[in-house]
Write an enzyme that holds these catalytic residues in place. Structure first.
Site, mmCIF file in Angstrom:
data_model
loop_
_atom_site.group_PDB
_atom_site.id
_atom_site.type_symbol
_atom_site.label_atom_id
_atom_site.label_comp_id
_atom_site.label_asym_id
_atom_site.label_seq_id
_atom_site.Cartn_x
_atom_site.Cartn_y
_atom_site.Cartn_z
ATOM 1 N N SER A 112 33.947 -16.385 42.440
ATOM 2 C CA SER A 112 32.687 -16.907 41.915
ATOM 3 C C SER A 112 31.476 -16.453 42.710
ATOM 4 O O SER A 112 31.229 -15.265 42.841
ATOM 5 C CB SER A 112 32.775 -18.436 41.859
ATOM 6 O OG SER A 112 31.666 -18.948 41.190
ATOM 7 N N HIS A 113 30.750 -17.420 43.255
ATOM 8 C CA HIS A 113 29.489 -17.131 43.951
ATOM 9 C C HIS A 113 29.721 -16.729 45.406
ATOM 10 O O HIS A 113 28.772 -16.414 46.111
ATOM 11 C CB HIS A 113 28.614 -18.376 43.905
ATOM 12 C CG HIS A 113 29.366 -19.574 44.404
ATOM 13 N ND1 HIS A 113 30.380 -20.149 43.685
ATOM 14 C CD2 HIS A 113 29.285 -20.269 45.556
ATOM 15 C CE1 HIS A 113 30.878 -21.155 44.371
ATOM 16 N NE2 HIS A 113 30.240 -21.246 45.512
ATOM 17 N N ASP A 276 25.884 -15.698 38.464
ATOM 18 C CA ASP A 276 26.641 -15.527 39.708
ATOM 19 C C ASP A 276 27.688 -14.428 39.604
ATOM 20 O O ASP A 276 27.717 -13.668 38.634
ATOM 21 C CB ASP A 276 27.291 -16.858 40.102
ATOM 22 C CG ASP A 276 28.412 -17.247 39.159
ATOM 23 O OD1 ASP A 276 28.362 -16.836 37.979
ATOM 24 O OD2 ASP A 276 29.351 -17.936 39.591
ATOM 25 N N ASP A 278 30.863 -14.231 38.790
ATOM 26 C CA ASP A 278 31.715 -14.140 37.600
ATOM 27 C C ASP A 278 31.018 -14.606 36.324
ATOM 28 O O ASP A 278 31.671 -14.769 35.287
ATOM 29 C CB ASP A 278 33.024 -14.909 37.809
ATOM 30 C CG ASP A 278 32.809 -16.389 38.067
ATOM 31 O OD1 ASP A 278 31.753 -16.746 38.623
ATOM 32 O OD2 ASP A 278 33.681 -17.190 37.701
ATOM 33 N N ASP A 280 29.540 -17.430 35.328
ATOM 34 C CA ASP A 280 29.590 -18.761 34.713
ATOM 35 C C ASP A 280 28.460 -19.671 35.176
ATOM 36 O O ASP A 280 28.184 -20.684 34.536
ATOM 37 C CB ASP A 280 30.963 -19.428 34.883
ATOM 38 C CG ASP A 280 31.402 -19.550 36.327
ATOM 39 O OD1 ASP A 280 30.632 -19.134 37.221
ATOM 40 O OD2 ASP A 280 32.525 -20.044 36.556
ATOM 41 N N ARG A 281 27.795 -19.308 36.265
ATOM 42 C CA ARG A 281 26.676 -20.144 36.732
ATOM 43 C C ARG A 281 25.345 -19.571 36.249
ATOM 44 O O ARG A 281 25.266 -18.393 35.906
ATOM 45 C CB ARG A 281 26.639 -20.189 38.255
ATOM 46 C CG ARG A 281 27.846 -20.836 38.870
ATOM 47 C CD ARG A 281 27.694 -20.934 40.362
ATOM 48 N NE ARG A 281 28.813 -21.703 40.901
ATOM 49 C CZ ARG A 281 28.767 -22.416 42.007
ATOM 50 N NH1 ARG A 281 27.658 -22.460 42.712
ATOM 51 N NH2 ARG A 281 29.815 -23.092 42.423
ATOM 52 N N LYS A 375 32.039 -23.010 32.034
ATOM 53 C CA LYS A 375 30.595 -22.959 32.030
ATOM 54 C C LYS A 375 30.176 -21.516 31.777
ATOM 55 O O LYS A 375 30.966 -20.599 31.985
ATOM 56 C CB LYS A 375 30.030 -23.495 33.338
ATOM 57 C CG LYS A 375 30.559 -22.857 34.612
ATOM 58 C CD LYS A 375 30.075 -23.690 35.784
ATOM 59 C CE LYS A 375 30.375 -23.051 37.122
ATOM 60 N NZ LYS A 375 31.758 -23.255 37.559
HETATM 61 C C1 G16 Z 1 33.434 -24.269 40.815
HETATM 62 C C2 G16 Z 1 33.850 -25.169 39.701
HETATM 63 C C3 G16 Z 1 32.738 -26.111 39.354
HETATM 64 C C4 G16 Z 1 32.278 -26.859 40.606
HETATM 65 C C5 G16 Z 1 31.896 -25.876 41.667
HETATM 66 C C6 G16 Z 1 31.513 -26.508 42.991
HETATM 67 O O1 G16 Z 1 32.423 -23.428 40.356
HETATM 68 O O2 G16 Z 1 34.193 -24.423 38.552
HETATM 69 O O3 G16 Z 1 33.194 -26.969 38.373
HETATM 70 O O4 G16 Z 1 31.203 -27.686 40.314
HETATM 71 O O5 G16 Z 1 32.980 -25.007 41.915
HETATM 72 O O6 G16 Z 1 32.610 -27.033 43.600
HETATM 73 P P1 G16 Z 1 32.595 -27.524 45.092
HETATM 74 O O7 G16 Z 1 31.442 -28.482 45.192
HETATM 75 O O8 G16 Z 1 33.937 -28.172 45.264
HETATM 76 O O9 G16 Z 1 32.377 -26.337 45.987
HETATM 77 P P2 G16 Z 1 32.530 -21.866 40.524
HETATM 78 O O10 G16 Z 1 31.299 -21.322 39.889
HETATM 79 O O11 G16 Z 1 32.576 -21.663 42.025
HETATM 80 O O12 G16 Z 1 33.800 -21.478 39.857
#
Ligand code: G16
Length: 542
Positions: A112-113, A276, A278, A280-281, A375
């Protein structure tokens, strides 16, 4: 020929908030990826005769991991793999392909990010046949499989050419290499008024979309520039790179500072957005007007009916618990269902499948609907463009109007990153112990009304999830939430979520950190964050 390789369990192959995330070198270590892939296949009842989608955000090790997963899927009897060209698929596009092709699920390679590169992070998550992240029950079965694994299967086969579209074969398994963008772009055209957005751009509306050198570059260029007629150059940093050009592909004012600088310039474009690693953000920013993810969710809830795909109105909305209550106020006014779930998109799946809700969002820059089960960054950007095209108002004016109508939930998240894991756990444990005694006590002028640890009973499948964040509510509607991130790869990240509702029409235009000054002080007094971590200030405020 299929080889059966003996192996032993690798400790800690446990999915966090979203799949397994580790340092890239961990994933590259002998048996690490193979153990986890075989455990996924074992945990879901095998691969025999099944079809899966496969792709990732293009980060370092993406292409190599895809070849390994293909060899293992073939050895385990999978019938077909649908793979994004060059191994690329954004997370929402992968979710869409799983649903469109009615497959048995998909493998998405992304952290992800988190930054990419051999000395950064990598990740793998399994999504189910509904296109959504594996549920808690399935991730538990996969984790159990990681603890019992004794062998994995892999086909001896040459690498597949991932760059050539079309059909190919590995052993008995069919492989379709598909364009990562086309089906996703077609889906977006069914949801939004592309003619209205095209007219907006034709009328001189200006925009910058920061793809942050990550996967959304090709998607954004095709949709915004080719289909919607935004001028070339609207998409910046649009070529995916294995290490995101050394950056941190997290669309928030800190990491998307290049875009923020453009948007605060006197000659700023009308609209800015970012996505981000991937895809989704999302981040939404008007000229000099950053929109928090919680506010973006609330505004979309109020105005989604302006987009053709949502013209019937929303069936209901859901937000993760730490997300601000701004959307709740819209749901209440509209008389629709509103759900509060634990952090993690996987918790929205049952509500979306049951059509209880068709808009979901999280403070962590995630917004989406029932069009996929993830998302979706570009979806949110197109929704905003659709709303702007219909309302003909600036981002800043739209938000000001929203706050005048519903009040403003001042909101901020403070992150303390790479904290020693023991220090972070003890801070949380001690706070948990303290919670029952907090009621009635006053901190920084705020009196505690109640304090608890969030647990969730899924109204659709009845599953119970506990330990989802420590909450402190104050008289007057302020709230502090503390939880440990489930997506980091080094030490612990303490997240402190701060919120206060303001209804006074004359007090809606303050700086959020100023408006939350007492809440911030109260949080520190209660949880002793600075004293225990030795940090004078958070690493990141979003
Ligand atoms: C993931 C999850 C999200 C979550 C986020 C933050 O996002 O898919 O649902 O809100 O992590 O999680 P945490 O607060 O536990 O770090 P992504 O975009 O990283 O896949």
């Amino acid at each position: 020929m299929t080889k059966v390789i003996p192996t032993t369990p690798i400790a800690g192959q446990k999915a966090g908030t979203s799949g397994l995330r580790r340092q890239t070198r961990d994933f590259m270590a002998p048996h690490f990826l193979e153990n986890y892939v075989q455990s996924i296949l074992n945990g879901i009842g095998g691969a025999e005769g099944k079809t899966f989608v496969l792709g990732g955000d293009g980060r370092y090790f993406n292409a190599e991991a895809i070849q390994t997963i293909l060899r293992m899927a073939a050895a385990n009897g999978a019938a077909k793999m649908i793979v994004g060209q060059n191994g690329l698929l954004s997370t929402p596009a992968a979710s869409h392909l799983i649903r469109l092709n009615k497959t048995n699920g998909g493998f998405i390679l992304s952290a992800s990010h988190n930054p990419g590169g051999i000395d950064a992070d990598f990740g793998l998550k399994f999504n189910m046949a509904n296109g959504g992240p594996a549920t808690e029950a399935v991730t538990a079965a996969i984790f159990e499989a990681t603890q019992n694994i004794s062998e994995y299967k892999v086909l001896e086969a040459a690498d597949v050419d991932l760059s050539t579209l079309g059909e190919t074969q590995m052993g008995d398994m069919q492989i379709s290499i598909v364009d990562p963008v086309v089906d996703y772009a077609a889906l977006m055209q069914t949801l939004f008024d592309f003619d209205a957005i095209r007219a907006l751009f034709a009328g001189g509306f200006t925009m910058k979309f920061d793809a942050m050198h990550a996967v959304t570059g090709p998607y954004a260029k095709h949709i915004l520039e080719d289909l919607l007629g935004a001028p070339a150059g609207t998409v910046m940093n649009g070529t995916p790179s294995v290490d995101f050009n050394g950056g941190h592909p997290d669309p928030n004012p800190i990491w998307a500072h290049e875009l923020m600088a453009i948007m605060t310039d006197p000659d700023a474009p009308d609209f800015g957005a970012a996505s981000d690693g991937d895809g989704d953000r999302n981040m939404i920013v008007g000229r000099g007007a950053y929109v928090t993810p919680s506010d973006s969710l609330a505004l979309i809830a109020a105005q989604a009916h302006l987009a053709p795909g949502y013209a019937q109105g929303l069936s209901g909305v859901a937000r993760s618990m730490p997300t601000s209550g701004a959307v709740d106020r819209v749901a209440e006014a509209k008389g629709i269902e509103c759900h509060e779930t634990p952090t993690g998109w996987k918790f929205f799946g049952t509500l979306l499948d049951a059509s209880r809700v068709n808009l979901c969002g999280e403070e962590s820059a995630g917004t989406g609907s029932d069009h996929v089960r993830e998302k979706d960054g570009l979806w949110a950007v197109l929704m905003w463009l659709n709303i702007i095209a219909k309302r003909k108002m600036s981002v800043g004016d739209l938000m000001a109007e929203h706050w005048q109508t519903y009040g403003r939930n001042y909101y901020s998240r403070h992150d303390y990153e790479a904290v020693d894991s023991d220090v972070a756990s003890k801070l949380m444990d001690d706070l948990r112990t303290k919670l029952p005694a907090l009621k009635g006590q006053t901190f920084a002028g705020l009196t505690v009304e109640k304090a608890d640890e969030f647990a969730y009973d899924d109204p659709v499948d009845g599953s119970h999830t506990s330990g989802q964040g420590l909450r402190i509510f104050f008289d007057g509607g302020a709230r502090v939430v503390l939880r440990l991130s489930g997506t980091g790869t080094q030490g612990a990240t303490i997240r402190v979520y701060l919120e206060r509702l303001e209804l006074d029409p004359a007090a809606l235009g303050m700086d959020a950190e100023e408006a939350l000054a007492d809440v911030i002080k109260a949080a520190d007094a209660i949880a002793e964050i600075s004293a225990r971590t030795g940090r004078a200030a958070p690493d990141v405020k979003t």
